[in-house]
Design a protein around this motif. Structure first.
Motif, PDB file in Angstrom:
ATOM      1  N   GLU A 139      -2.620  18.710   5.791  1.00 49.76           N
ATOM      2  CA  GLU A 139      -3.132  17.341   5.609  1.00 49.76           C
ATOM      3  C   GLU A 139      -2.124  16.484   4.845  1.00 49.76           C
ATOM      4  OE1 GLU A 139      -6.930  18.045   3.798  1.00 49.76           O
ATOM      5  OE2 GLU A 139      -7.897  18.466   5.741  1.00 49.76           O
ATOM      6  N   THR A 140      -1.457  17.077   3.862  1.00 55.81           N
ATOM      7  CA  THR A 140      -0.422  16.358   3.115  1.00 55.81           C
ATOM      8  C   THR A 140       0.739  15.988   4.034  1.00 55.81           C
ATOM      9  OG1 THR A 140      -1.032  17.475   1.066  1.00 55.81           O
ATOM     10  CG2 THR A 140       1.176  16.530   1.162  1.00 55.81           C
ATOM     11  N   THR A 141       1.122  16.916   4.894  1.00 55.96           N
ATOM     12  CA  THR A 141       2.186  16.648   5.870  1.00 55.96           C
ATOM     13  C   THR A 141       1.768  15.541   6.829  1.00 55.96           C
ATOM     14  OG1 THR A 141       2.999  18.911   5.716  1.00 55.96           O
ATOM     15  CG2 THR A 141       3.595  17.689   7.704  1.00 55.96           C
ATOM     16  N   ALA A 142       0.517  15.567   7.270  1.00 55.05           N
ATOM     17  CA  ALA A 142       0.005  14.533   8.176  1.00 55.05           C
ATOM     18  C   ALA A 142       0.020  13.170   7.498  1.00 55.05           C
ATOM     19  CB  ALA A 142      -1.403  14.896   8.643  1.00 55.05           C
ATOM     20  N   ASP A 143      -0.417  13.115   6.241  1.00 55.96           N
ATOM     21  CA  ASP A 143      -0.386  11.852   5.488  1.00 55.96           C
ATOM     22  C   ASP A 143       1.039  11.307   5.396  1.00 55.96           C
ATOM     23  OD1 ASP A 143      -3.114  11.495   4.882  1.00 55.96           O
ATOM     24  OD2 ASP A 143      -2.964  12.740   3.072  1.00 55.96           O
ATOM     25  N   ALA A 144       1.983  12.184   5.099  1.00 60.44           N
ATOM     26  CA  ALA A 144       3.383  11.762   4.990  1.00 60.44           C
ATOM     27  C   ALA A 144       3.918  11.270   6.333  1.00 60.44           C
ATOM     28  CB  ALA A 144       4.242  12.912   4.464  1.00 60.44           C
ATOM     29  N   ALA A 145       3.551  11.954   7.408  1.00 56.44           N
ATOM     30  CA  ALA A 145       3.999  11.541   8.746  1.00 56.44           C
ATOM     31  C   ALA A 145       3.465  10.151   9.084  1.00 56.44           C
ATOM     32  CB  ALA A 145       3.540  12.557   9.791  1.00 56.44           C
ATOM     33  N   LEU A 146       2.213   9.902   8.768  1.00 59.79           N
ATOM     34  CA  LEU A 146       1.620   8.587   9.050  1.00 59.79           C
ATOM     35  C   LEU A 146       2.230   7.504   8.164  1.00 59.79           C
ATOM     36  CD1 LEU A 146      -2.096   9.660   9.509  1.00 59.79           C
ATOM     37  CD2 LEU A 146      -0.406   9.152  11.294  1.00 59.79           C
ATOM     38  N   ALA A 147       2.516   7.835   6.920  1.00 56.12           N
ATOM     39  CA  ALA A 147       3.161   6.873   6.019  1.00 56.12           C
ATOM     40  C   ALA A 147       4.545   6.482   6.543  1.00 56.12           C
ATOM     41  CB  ALA A 147       3.263   7.452   4.615  1.00 56.12           C
ATOM     42  N   THR A 148       5.242   7.439   7.142  1.00 51.91           N
ATOM     43  CA  THR A 148       6.556   7.157   7.721  1.00 51.91           C
ATOM     44  C   THR A 148       6.434   6.140   8.853  1.00 51.91           C
ATOM     45  OG1 THR A 148       7.418   9.326   7.117  1.00 51.91           O
ATOM     46  CG2 THR A 148       8.539   8.180   8.914  1.00 51.91           C
ATOM     47  N   VAL A 149       5.420   6.298   9.683  1.00 50.78           N
ATOM     48  CA  VAL A 149       5.217   5.332  10.776  1.00 50.78           C
ATOM     49  C   VAL A 149       4.928   3.954  10.192  1.00 50.78           C
ATOM     50  CG1 VAL A 149       3.810   4.716  12.776  1.00 50.78           C
ATOM     51  CG2 VAL A 149       4.388   7.117  12.358  1.00 50.78           C
ATOM     52  N   GLU A 150       4.049   3.898   9.212  1.00 49.30           N
ATOM     53  CA  GLU A 150       3.721   2.613   8.589  1.00 49.30           C
ATOM     54  C   GLU A 150       4.954   1.964   7.970  1.00 49.30           C
ATOM     55  OE1 GLU A 150      -0.788   2.649   7.074  1.00 49.30           O
ATOM     56  OE2 GLU A 150       0.461   4.211   6.149  1.00 49.30           O
ATOM     57  N   ASP A 151       5.799   2.758   7.317  1.00 52.18           N
ATOM     58  CA  ASP A 151       7.008   2.233   6.677  1.00 52.18           C
ATOM     59  C   ASP A 151       7.992   1.673   7.691  1.00 52.18           C
ATOM     60  OD1 ASP A 151       5.976   2.978   4.225  1.00 52.18           O
ATOM     61  OD2 ASP A 151       7.237   4.771   4.037  1.00 52.18           O
ATOM     62  N   ARG A 152       8.058   2.276   8.875  1.00 54.25           N
ATOM     63  CA  ARG A 152       9.023   1.853   9.889  1.00 54.25           C
ATOM     64  C   ARG A 152       8.524   0.666  10.712  1.00 54.25           C
ATOM     65  NH1 ARG A 152      12.047   7.320  10.564  1.00 54.25           N
ATOM     66  NH2 ARG A 152      13.512   6.326  11.951  1.00 54.25           N
ATOM     67  N   ALA A 153       7.233   0.420  10.675  1.00 57.65           N
ATOM     68  CA  ALA A 153       6.637  -0.611  11.536  1.00 57.65           C
ATOM     69  C   ALA A 153       6.798  -2.006  10.952  1.00 57.65           C
ATOM     70  CB  ALA A 153       5.166  -0.305  11.748  1.00 57.65           C
ATOM     71  N   ASP A 154       6.907  -2.969  11.853  1.00 56.28           N
ATOM     72  CA  ASP A 154       6.967  -4.363  11.442  1.00 56.28           C
ATOM     73  C   ASP A 154       5.612  -5.037  11.658  1.00 56.28           C
ATOM     74  OD1 ASP A 154       6.836  -4.508  14.181  1.00 56.28           O
ATOM     75  OD2 ASP A 154       8.501  -5.912  14.406  1.00 56.28           O
ATOM     76  N   ARG A 155       4.594  -4.222  11.839  1.00 63.59           N
ATOM     77  CA  ARG A 155       3.245  -4.724  12.105  1.00 63.59           C
ATOM     78  C   ARG A 155       2.234  -3.770  11.499  1.00 63.59           C
ATOM     79  NH1 ARG A 155       2.860  -6.114  17.226  1.00 63.59           N
ATOM     80  NH2 ARG A 155       5.080  -6.363  17.308  1.00 63.59           N
ATOM     81  N   GLN A 156       0.990  -4.187  11.504  1.00 62.83           N
ATOM     82  CA  GLN A 156      -0.107  -3.341  11.021  1.00 62.83           C
ATOM     83  C   GLN A 156      -0.222  -2.093  11.886  1.00 62.83           C
ATOM     84  OE1 GLN A 156      -2.150  -3.960   8.393  1.00 62.83           O
ATOM     85  NE2 GLN A 156      -3.342  -2.119   8.734  1.00 62.83           N
ATOM     86  N   VAL A 157      -0.408  -0.946  11.259  1.00 64.89           N
ATOM     87  CA  VAL A 157      -0.586   0.308  11.970  1.00 64.89           C
ATOM     88  C   VAL A 157      -1.930   0.897  11.564  1.00 64.89           C
ATOM     89  CG1 VAL A 157       0.294   2.649  12.318  1.00 64.89           C
ATOM     90  CG2 VAL A 157       1.898   0.750  12.031  1.00 64.89           C
TER      91      VAL A 157
END
Length: 153
Positions: free
Chosen positions: A60-78
């Motif tokens: 679950e911690t790995t999943a949270d980190a993976a999703l945070a990476t997507v949010e950090d790279r995005a220029d829009r709401q995720v």
């Protein structure tokens, strides 16, 4: 043409390029982005009983980190979600639930070394997805001959 794009991520290096491609696709079409990570229930169930809670927490911690990476790279709401179950089935079900127009995934994840072409999860998603699937191959580092060894010049 694309209003909703789902990017499936497990946080592995092979998915990073898929995240970038999915975000680029979404930007081009001004599409909504959904990032999904799945805690593989079969991994947890296959582990010794005394380790299951710790393993689930780690996944679950790995999943949270993976999703945070997507949010950090995005220029829009995720919109992010973590599911528990069989990854391919959960990805396809999530795509149905959010009425996705496309699913993006890397072709090799944590289990990629065992599969020659796509990887077991990507292959199952391609076969069972209700919408088109964009599979994104990880580029091999310079000097890597594809088998994990580095060629000498």
């Amino acid at each position: 043409m694309f209003d909703t794009v789902v990017v499936a991520t497990d946080g592995s290096d092979s998915v990073k390029r898929a995240v970038d491609v999915a975000l680029d696709l979404a930007a081009r079409f001004e599409a909504d982005v959904h990032a999904l990570s799945v805690v593989d229930a079969s991994e947890v169930d296959a582990s010794p009983q005394q380790l299951r809670d710790e393993l689930r927490t780690a996944l679950e911690t790995t999943a949270d980190a993976a999703l945070a990476t997507v949010e950090d790279r995005a220029d829009r709401q995720v919109t992010t979600a973590i599911r528990d179950g069989r990854p391919a089935a959960e990805i396809c079900e999530y795509a149905r639930e959010v009425d996705a127009d496309a699913v993006a995934t890397g072709t090799r994840g944590r289990h990629g070394e065992n599969r020659l072409l796509l990887g077991s999860v990507a292959e199952r998603v391609v076969r069972t997805s209700p919408v088109p699937v964009l599979t994104v191959r990880q580029l091999e580092p310079a000097g890597d001959d594809g088998d994990g060894s580095t060629a000498d010049a």
